[in-house]
Design a protein around this motif. Structure first.
Motif, mmCIF file in Angstrom:
data_model
loop_
_atom_site.group_PDB
_atom_site.id
_atom_site.type_symbol
_atom_site.label_atom_id
_atom_site.label_comp_id
_atom_site.label_asym_id
_atom_site.label_seq_id
_atom_site.Cartn_x
_atom_site.Cartn_y
_atom_site.Cartn_z
ATOM 1 N N HIS A 31 -17.943 -25.496 -9.426
ATOM 2 C CA HIS A 31 -17.271 -24.839 -8.442
ATOM 3 C C HIS A 31 -17.214 -25.286 -7.243
ATOM 4 O O HIS A 31 -16.781 -24.772 -6.236
ATOM 5 C CB HIS A 31 -18.251 -23.353 -8.588
ATOM 6 N N ILE A 66 -26.369 -20.029 -1.494
ATOM 7 C CA ILE A 66 -25.540 -20.603 -2.462
ATOM 8 C C ILE A 66 -24.390 -21.499 -1.837
ATOM 9 O O ILE A 66 -23.725 -21.472 -1.053
ATOM 10 C CB ILE A 66 -24.660 -19.451 -3.273
ATOM 11 N N GLU A 67 -24.536 -22.772 -2.515
ATOM 12 C CA GLU A 67 -23.946 -24.099 -2.022
ATOM 13 C C GLU A 67 -22.371 -23.769 -1.575
ATOM 14 O O GLU A 67 -22.076 -24.201 -0.580
ATOM 15 C CB GLU A 67 -23.959 -25.236 -3.150
ATOM 16 N N HIS A 68 -21.596 -23.034 -2.391
ATOM 17 C CA HIS A 68 -20.322 -23.064 -2.059
ATOM 18 C C HIS A 68 -20.104 -22.025 -1.142
ATOM 19 O O HIS A 68 -18.956 -22.008 -0.604
ATOM 20 C CB HIS A 68 -19.502 -22.900 -3.441
ATOM 21 N N CYS A 125 -28.603 -18.460 -6.981
ATOM 22 C CA CYS A 125 -27.574 -18.440 -8.076
ATOM 23 C C CYS A 125 -28.107 -17.238 -8.848
ATOM 24 O O CYS A 125 -27.336 -16.552 -9.588
ATOM 25 C CB CYS A 125 -27.488 -19.460 -8.654
ATOM 26 N N ASP A 168 -21.483 -30.025 -9.463
ATOM 27 C CA ASP A 168 -21.225 -28.464 -9.616
ATOM 28 C C ASP A 168 -19.974 -28.125 -9.715
ATOM 29 O O ASP A 168 -19.042 -28.505 -8.993
ATOM 30 C CB ASP A 168 -22.005 -27.686 -8.506
ATOM 31 N N HIS A 179 -30.015 -23.212 -7.593
ATOM 32 C CA HIS A 179 -29.880 -22.276 -8.841
ATOM 33 C C HIS A 179 -31.101 -21.687 -9.437
ATOM 34 O O HIS A 179 -30.968 -20.623 -9.684
ATOM 35 C CB HIS A 179 -29.507 -23.479 -9.876
HETATM 36 S S1 SF4 Z 1 -21.164 -20.117 -10.456
HETATM 37 FE FE1 SF4 Z 1 -23.154 -19.289 -10.334
HETATM 38 S S2 SF4 Z 1 -24.831 -20.774 -10.656
HETATM 39 FE FE2 SF4 Z 1 -22.905 -21.834 -10.410
HETATM 40 S S3 SF4 Z 1 -22.884 -22.312 -7.987
HETATM 41 FE FE3 SF4 Z 1 -21.824 -20.427 -8.297
HETATM 42 S S4 SF4 Z 1 -23.509 -18.814 -8.059
HETATM 43 FE FE4 SF4 Z 1 -24.605 -20.756 -8.399
#
Ligand code: SF4
Lengths: 164, 427
Positions: free
Chosen positions: B129, B106-108, B364, B127, B70
């Motif tokens: 998402h 980015i993790e996802h 992020c 998180d 993040h």
């Molecule tokens: S929504 Fe934005 S802040 Fe949240 S994991 Fe996805 S890229 Fe990162």
């Protein structure tokens, strides 16, 4: 437990970005988080808090991110209870887990205005609007969730379970 | 158990993870987890709570995944302190899947790419998402830091078994339509709490034709309708993806034909144009061509929603040989190092830089108003991210419009909200 306090009223879809903006997520200090609570939604929040300690809102309260900083900021600011028509699910879990009481009632939420006094009996399952002399019943939470609340949050609950 | 003991995919995965054949909607179950995820924002609080539990180790050092994404590479001293705390925890507890800057994405986007998540998994992440992995046929959802702490210590968590909504996508999609347009349209149709506590199932012939990248985009935004899961049953496309990546065996579950749903929506995709969600809710979906009067100050192409190869490919195909409109800032953020490298090899990064965009390391960043593109008072951004709440990308009086890669890239050229047909002669 009975909570009797004045109300601060907000609308629908109060999201976690206005409860605690991401620019303050570089800390876990509860007091600092509390000092920015709701600041992008209502600059008068801190002033209102001096007289009112129940937040009432519409549908989908706490939608958005999973940041537990949101219920933490609300709790640390001195708010004792949030009443809403509905809660976003991650916020609901987080609040229960850290011991911020939540009550769901669309009727009470719709008919309550800022400045009203609510008397909420968390164990007895009712909300009384003292200002308007109206009473609303609230449906009981599942046993498991009540167990978490009675233990004072998820961590003490789990510690109890691990000892068994 | 009802006489008809048919189940949805969500029920089947939850049942399998608590050692049962059947779970009913509404019941609370304690289920074992395949993967537990934390990041640089949610881990510090989780570490505090983990210490309170007094656990001496994590339940499985290979199944706890930590991604500082993040505020990294760290934007200020406070976030550096937080990352340090997380790094020390990862080292002390021998976390195998800790991704330092340089490996981080980015993790996802990162977890599926690294083969850490697969069909049939039950996954939680601190998180929101985390629902992204539903695109692989997994039950995957976001929680907070206390849940993360308990999950790291015990490998289990409580779940209320959700009811489900079925979305069937039919018809021939128009040119340039990607997963983002379908999901913005869907959220516009049911509202930001239209799937509260429910599992969304995306199905139908159009989903069958959709790339993995577009599927991730759709599942990613299930939370924007309040959904707990956003599941796409694994099919050939999924298996093709997993066969190249999955580090663990996976299992394909399918909803029974007569499983019960709260609602079934049939969506004719031939009628869906390119979508833009106007401030300040993701449900404010409107046809992009009706918004050409909206001038913009910044375009962001990236995030866990649209920072994948397909998004960069679409954007590059529109920006090739074009110039960013004078006075506009365009920020492109490949979601992972692997995507960054591939985009470099394919010449996309060159295209972006030549057009006048900046290309950032994976982060992020601006998506949550963290860094790398914060908005000033009164500014408007058009972004391929997933949230446009008040203050999401900076000043509380700034505005965010959400879109897919095609609209973002076309608008980068015009300086107002535009569709590709406006800037390309042959498309
Ligand atoms: S929504 Fe934005 S802040 Fe949240 S994991 Fe996805 S890229 Fe990162």
């Amino acid at each position: 437990m009975i909570i009797k306090e004045k109300v601060i009223k907000y609308g629908h879809n109060v999201d976690t970005d206005v409860i605690i903006p991401a620019r303050y997520l570089n800390t876990t200090d509860e007091k600092e988080l509390a000092s920015h609570c709701f600041e992008d939604l209502d600059q008068a929040f801190a002033e209102k808090l001096k007289k009112a300690k129940i937040v009432v809102a519409g549908t989908n309260f706490g939608c958005g991110s999973s940041r537990e900083h949101a219920p933490l900021a609300i709790k640390a600011s001195g708010v004792r209870l949030v009443v809403a028509s509905s809660f976003a699910r991650i916020f609901f879990r987080n609040a229960i887990n850290i011991g911020l009481p939540l009550v769901q009632s669309s009727e009470a939420s719709q008919e309550t205005e800022e400045g009203d006094v609510l008397e909420v009996d968390l164990s007895g399952g009712s909300i009384k609007n003292v200002t308007r002399d109206k009473v609303y019943s609230i449906s009981p939470l599942p046993d498991f969730i009540q167990g978490v609340i009675q233990s004072g949050g998820y961590i003490p609950y789990i510690k109890g379970q691990m000892k068994k | 158990m009802p006489q008809n003991n048919s189940q949805t995919i969500a029920q089947k995965i939850l049942a399998a993870h608590c050692g049962r054949d059947y779970v009913s909607e509404g019941e609370i179950v304690n289920a074992g987890l395949d993967i537990v995820l934390g990041n640089d924002i949610t881990m510090p609080l989780a570490i505090q709570e983990f210490k309170k539990i007094g656990a001496e180790k994590v339940f499985d050092s290979e199944r706890v995944v930590i991604v500082p994404d993040h505020f990294t590479p760290n934007k200020d001293i406070k976030s550096a302190q937080q990352s340090q705390l997380v790094r020390e925890f990862a080292s002390a507890f021998h976390i195998k899947n800790y991704f330092e800057v340089g490996k981080m994405g980015i993790e996802h986007a990162l977890l599926p790419e690294q083969g850490l998540v697969g069909a049939g998994d039950l996954i939680i992440g601190a998180d929101s998402h985390t629902c992204t992995y539903g695109a692989l046929g997994a039950a995957s959802t976001g929680v907070g830091s206390t849940d993360l702490a308990v999950a790291m210590a015990t490998g289990k968590l409580w779940f209320r078994v959700p009811s489900s909504i079925k979305f069937v996508y039919e018809g021939k999609p128009q040119p340039w339509i990607t997963g983002k347009d379908l999901i913005l349209h869907t959220i516009g149709m049911i509202g930001v709490d239209g799937a509260l506590y429910q599992s969304m199932e995306f199905r139908g012939p159009v989903i069958g034709q959709l790339s993995m990248d577009s599927r991730f985009t759709m599942s990613n935004m299930a939370i924007e309708a309040g959904g707990k899961f956003g599941i796409i049953e694994a099919d050939k496309v999924t298996e093709q993806y997993l066969s190249q990546r999955a580090q663990r065996p996976y299992r394909v579950y399918k909803s029974d034909a007569d499983a019960s749903y709260d609602q079934v929506y049939r969506i004719d995709c031939s009628k869906i144009g390119l979508q833009v969600a106007t401030p300040h809710l993701p449900s404010n979906a409107k046809p992009a061509e009706k918004l050409s009067h909206i001038g913009i100050d910044q375009v962001v192409i990236g995030s866990c929603t649209n920072g994948r190869m397909e998004d960069l490919a679409v954007s590059a195909s529109i920006l090739k040989g074009q110039k960013v409109k004078e006075g506009l800032r365009v920020i492109v953020i490949p979601a992972t190092q692997e995507i960054y490298l591939e985009a470099m090899q394919k010449g996309y990064l060159k295209t972006f830089v030549e057009a006048g965009c900046v290309v950032s390391t994976p982060t992020c960043g601006p998506c949550l108003g963290g860094h790398m593109g914060i908005l000033a008072e009164g500014e408007k951004a058009l972004s391929t991210t997933n949230r446009n709440f008040v203050g999401r990308m900076g000043h509380p009086k700034s505005e965010v419009y959400l879109c897919g890669p095609a609209v973002a890239a076309a608008s980068a050229v015009t300086g107002h909200i535009a569709i590709p047909q406006e800037v390309m002669d042959d498309y």
